[in-house]
Design a protein around this motif. Structure first.
Motif, short mmCIF file in Angstrom:
data_model
loop_
_atom_site.label_atom_id
_atom_site.label_comp_id
_atom_site.label_asym_id
_atom_site.label_seq_id
_atom_site.Cartn_x
_atom_site.Cartn_y
_atom_site.Cartn_z
N SER A 40 -3.36 9.11 -12.86
CA SER A 40 -3.09 9.42 -11.45
C SER A 40 -4.10 8.69 -10.59
O SER A 40 -5.25 8.50 -10.99
N CYS A 41 -3.67 8.32 -9.40
CA CYS A 41 -4.56 7.68 -8.43
C CYS A 41 -4.21 8.22 -7.05
O CYS A 41 -3.08 8.04 -6.59
N ALA A 42 -5.17 8.85 -6.43
CA ALA A 42 -4.97 9.39 -5.09
C ALA A 42 -5.77 8.58 -4.09
O ALA A 42 -6.98 8.37 -4.26
N ALA A 43 -5.10 8.12 -3.05
CA ALA A 43 -5.76 7.34 -2.00
C ALA A 43 -6.07 8.23 -0.81
O ALA A 43 -5.22 9.00 -0.37
N SER A 44 -7.27 8.10 -0.30
CA SER A 44 -7.64 8.81 0.92
C SER A 44 -8.06 7.80 1.97
O SER A 44 -8.53 6.72 1.64
N GLY A 45 -7.86 8.14 3.23
CA GLY A 45 -8.19 7.23 4.30
C GLY A 45 -7.16 7.32 5.41
O GLY A 45 -6.33 8.21 5.44
N SER A 46 -7.21 6.33 6.30
CA SER A 46 -6.42 6.42 7.52
C SER A 46 -5.06 5.75 7.45
O SER A 46 -4.28 5.82 8.38
N SER A 77 0.99 4.70 4.92
CA SER A 77 1.78 4.36 3.73
C SER A 77 1.35 2.98 3.25
O SER A 77 1.73 1.97 3.84
N ILE A 78 0.57 2.95 2.21
CA ILE A 78 0.04 1.70 1.70
C ILE A 78 1.17 0.82 1.17
O ILE A 78 2.06 1.30 0.46
N ASN A 79 1.13 -0.47 1.51
CA ASN A 79 2.21 -1.39 1.14
C ASN A 79 2.48 -1.39 -0.36
O ASN A 79 3.60 -1.19 -0.81
N ILE A 80 1.44 -1.69 -1.13
CA ILE A 80 1.59 -1.82 -2.58
C ILE A 80 0.47 -1.07 -3.26
O ILE A 80 -0.70 -1.23 -2.92
N MET A 81 0.85 -0.26 -4.24
CA MET A 81 -0.15 0.39 -5.09
C MET A 81 0.16 0.03 -6.53
O MET A 81 1.34 -0.12 -6.91
N GLY A 82 -0.88 -0.13 -7.31
CA GLY A 82 -0.63 -0.55 -8.68
C GLY A 82 -1.76 -0.23 -9.62
O GLY A 82 -2.79 0.34 -9.23
N TRP A 83 -1.54 -0.58 -10.86
CA TRP A 83 -2.51 -0.40 -11.94
C TRP A 83 -2.78 -1.74 -12.61
O TRP A 83 -1.83 -2.49 -12.93
N TYR A 84 -4.05 -2.01 -12.79
CA TYR A 84 -4.50 -3.16 -13.55
C TYR A 84 -5.32 -2.63 -14.72
O TYR A 84 -5.77 -1.49 -14.71
N ARG A 85 -5.56 -3.49 -15.70
CA ARG A 85 -6.42 -3.09 -16.81
C ARG A 85 -7.26 -4.27 -17.26
O ARG A 85 -6.88 -5.43 -17.09
N GLN A 86 -8.40 -3.92 -17.84
CA GLN A 86 -9.30 -4.95 -18.35
C GLN A 86 -9.85 -4.49 -19.68
O GLN A 86 -10.55 -3.46 -19.75
N ALA A 87 -9.56 -5.25 -20.71
CA ALA A 87 -10.09 -4.98 -22.05
C ALA A 87 -11.37 -5.78 -22.23
O ALA A 87 -11.58 -6.80 -21.55
N PRO A 88 -12.24 -5.38 -23.14
CA PRO A 88 -13.49 -6.11 -23.35
C PRO A 88 -13.23 -7.58 -23.68
O PRO A 88 -12.41 -7.90 -24.52
N GLY A 89 -13.94 -8.44 -22.94
CA GLY A 89 -13.82 -9.88 -23.18
C GLY A 89 -12.56 -10.51 -22.62
O GLY A 89 -12.33 -11.70 -22.85
N LYS A 90 -11.78 -9.75 -21.90
CA LYS A 90 -10.53 -10.29 -21.33
C LYS A 90 -10.53 -10.16 -19.81
O LYS A 90 -11.29 -9.38 -19.23
N GLY A 144 8.42 0.96 -0.60
CA GLY A 144 9.87 1.15 -0.66
C GLY A 144 10.38 1.50 -2.04
O GLY A 144 11.57 1.76 -2.22
N GLY A 145 9.50 1.48 -3.04
CA GLY A 145 9.88 1.89 -4.39
C GLY A 145 10.19 0.75 -5.35
O GLY A 145 10.54 1.00 -6.51
N ASN A 180 5.07 9.35 -1.53
CA ASN A 180 4.80 9.00 -0.14
C ASN A 180 4.99 10.24 0.72
O ASN A 180 5.86 11.06 0.44
N PRO A 181 4.25 10.42 1.80
CA PRO A 181 3.22 9.50 2.28
C PRO A 181 1.81 9.85 1.81
O PRO A 181 0.84 9.44 2.41
N LYS A 182 1.75 10.58 0.68
CA LYS A 182 0.41 10.96 0.21
C LYS A 182 -0.33 9.80 -0.43
O LYS A 182 -1.51 9.93 -0.76
N ASN A 183 0.34 8.65 -0.63
CA ASN A 183 -0.31 7.51 -1.26
C ASN A 183 -0.92 7.86 -2.60
O ASN A 183 -2.08 7.55 -2.89
N THR A 184 -0.16 8.57 -3.39
CA THR A 184 -0.56 8.90 -4.75
C THR A 184 0.36 8.15 -5.71
O THR A 184 1.58 8.17 -5.55
N VAL A 185 -0.27 7.50 -6.68
CA VAL A 185 0.51 6.73 -7.64
C VAL A 185 0.21 7.21 -9.06
O VAL A 185 -0.93 7.62 -9.34
N TYR A 186 1.23 7.21 -9.89
CA TYR A 186 1.11 7.67 -11.27
C TYR A 186 1.52 6.55 -12.22
O TYR A 186 2.36 5.72 -11.90
#
Length: 115
Positions: free
Chosen positions: A21-27, A30-43, A54-55, A73-79
């Motif tokens: 889960s990721c919850a955004a706080s601030g002013s 509705s944030i345009n794009i929310m996403g998940w990235y990942r980083q493995a060791p050495g990569k 818009g989904g 939306n509009p809580k700007n929470t992404v799962y």
């Protein structure tokens, strides 16, 4: 300004599931794009999945059919629902928000998949 708070990482056996889960706080309403990235060791950090206000969704080929991104939306929470996890999914997962050229990152949450 936007602050991103992630939760839901942990240790799971191969074939198991986790939900991030990721919850955004601030002013921003509705944030345009929310996403998940990942980083493995050495990569490099890589896109896992993202979703627009818009989904519309985008997934890395390596997670298609196993991971599902959604947002409230509009809580700007992404799962990120992660099923059929593999050891190669082990990484630090970061939430990212992109709004009209401004980019914000969360602090990251560790996901470890044991074989």
């Amino acid at each position: 300004q936007v602050q991103l708070l992630e939760s839901g990482g942990g240790l799971v056996q191969a074939g198991g599931s986790l939900r991030l889960s990721c919850a955004a706080s601030g002013s921003i309403f509705s944030i345009n794009i929310m996403g998940w990235y990942r980083q493995a060791p050495g990569k490099q950090r890589e896109l896992v999945a993202q979703i627009t206000s818009g989904g519309s969704t985008t997934y890395a080929d390596s997670v298609k059919g196993r991971f599902t991104i959604s947002r409230v939306n509009p809580k700007n929470t992404v799962y990120l629902q992660m099923n059929s996890l593999k050891p190669e999914d082990t990484a630090v997962y970061y939430c990212r928000a992109h709004h009209y050229g401004a980019v914000y990152w969360g602090q990251g949450t560790q996901v470890t998949v044991s074989s």
